[in-house]
Enzyme design. Structure first.
Site, PDB file in Angstrom:
ATOM      1  N   CYS A  88     -33.197  63.952  76.630  1.00 51.46           N
ATOM      2  CA  CYS A  88     -34.621  65.401  76.405  1.00 51.46           C
ATOM      3  C   CYS A  88     -33.978  66.325  75.315  1.00 51.46           C
ATOM      4  O   CYS A  88     -34.109  66.542  74.475  1.00 51.46           O
ATOM      5  CB  CYS A  88     -33.757  65.457  77.508  1.00 51.46           C
ATOM      6  SG  CYS A  88     -35.277  67.178  78.360  1.00 51.46           S
ATOM      7  N   HIS A 177     -35.607  60.801  80.348  1.00 49.84           N
ATOM      8  CA  HIS A 177     -34.320  60.710  81.317  1.00 49.84           C
ATOM      9  C   HIS A 177     -33.745  59.271  81.654  1.00 49.84           C
ATOM     10  O   HIS A 177     -33.970  58.529  82.645  1.00 49.84           O
ATOM     11  CB  HIS A 177     -34.327  61.343  82.546  1.00 49.84           C
ATOM     12  CG  HIS A 177     -34.554  62.618  81.998  1.00 49.84           C
ATOM     13  ND1 HIS A 177     -32.965  63.694  81.890  1.00 49.84           N
ATOM     14  CD2 HIS A 177     -35.194  63.842  82.274  1.00 49.84           C
ATOM     15  CE1 HIS A 177     -33.783  65.222  81.226  1.00 49.84           C
ATOM     16  NE2 HIS A 177     -34.833  64.698  81.041  1.00 49.84           N
ATOM     17  N   GLU A 179     -30.757  58.677  82.558  1.00 50.89           N
ATOM     18  CA  GLU A 179     -28.964  59.064  83.477  1.00 50.89           C
ATOM     19  C   GLU A 179     -29.014  59.517  84.801  1.00 50.89           C
ATOM     20  O   GLU A 179     -28.153  59.168  85.345  1.00 50.89           O
ATOM     21  CB  GLU A 179     -28.209  59.813  82.489  1.00 50.89           C
ATOM     22  CG  GLU A 179     -28.798  61.608  82.495  1.00 50.89           C
ATOM     23  CD  GLU A 179     -29.956  61.720  82.297  1.00 50.89           C
ATOM     24  OE1 GLU A 179     -30.620  63.098  82.331  1.00 50.89           O
ATOM     25  OE2 GLU A 179     -31.312  61.108  81.722  1.00 50.89           O
TER      26      GLU A 179
END
Length: 238
Positions: A88, A177, A179
């Site tokens: 990001c 994303h 994670e």
């Protein structure tokens, strides 16, 4: 490996990757830049991971640590040639620090979205064993609009044409994303800037249900993150 992690918000951390790294015996050294922590000597680290945050890459007056962070990223990638993983804001900082362009989107991209691997992405060893259409969680209002020198687009969608990129041989950036954990949406929804973009993109009702919407996708997100993590370390020899 000794992994240096730049964070810009305490709740926006390496998430599921931290679990993978611990399992493999790697160690994290976390620098919370937004809280005034100093960037250490880069020579003592093997990999740099740069996470997300609510600020934008051009807000250098409001966030004075952005300039030294960009200088560190530039030295890490261009001079030291060591492995880089950006997510990001970390993806955007990679582009900006190396001479690419980052700007605001017409509308924030927040929520579940599919990205498609490009021909370069399908050929890149990072995505070996990954389906060409990837379901992702998005939460951003800015985007990389111009690649830095040596950059290549690895994934894209209609909302954001540079969803993943490689710069050189060892630096990777991801707008989306990977994670996330089961706590991520709830934690981020408490951040005013994130809550505002969430409601703008999805409306109040759907925004309030995002955690429940995302939950069934978490096992697939985890499996994809695991595959990309393993491919990353295989590619860099870690």
């Amino acid at each position: 490996m000794k992994i240096l992690v730049f964070q810009h918000l305490r709740v926006e951390h390496s998430g599921i990757f931290a679990e993978f790294w611990r399992e493999a015996g790697h160690s994290e050294h976390i620098v919370e830049l937004d809280e005034g922590e100093a960037i250490p000597d880069l020579d003592g680290f093997d990999m740099l991971a740069v996470m997300g945050g609510p600020m934008d890459v051009w807000q250098e007056e409001a966030h004075t640590w952005l300039k030294p962070e960009k200088a560190a990223i530039r030295r890490w990638v261009r001079e030291l040639g060591r492995p880089y993983l950006g997510i990001c804001l970390g993806h955007q900082l990679l582009a900006d620090a190396l001479g690419g362009k980052v700007g605001l989107m017409k509308a924030p991209e927040v929520g579940l979205a599919t990205v498609e691997l490009t021909a370069a992405g399908r050929a890149d060893r990072l995505f070996a064993g990954v389906e060409p259409a990837i379901e992702t969680l998005q939460w951003h209002g800015a985007e990389v609009s111009g690649l830095p020198e040596g950059g290549e687009v690895l994934a894209a969608n209609a909302a954001c044409p540079i969803q993943a990129m490689r710069v050189g041989h060892k630096a990777y950036g991801f707008q989306y994303h990977m994670e996330i954990t089961d706590r991520t949406v709830g934690d981020w929804a408490q951040i005013p800037e994130y809550a505002a973009s969430l409601e703008q993109a999805l409306g109040a009702d759907e925004a309030g249900r995002l955690a429940q919407t995302v939950a069934p996708h978490l096992p697939v997100f985890r499996a994809t993150a695991r595959r990309i993590n393993d491919n990353f370390f295989a590619a860099i020899g870690g």
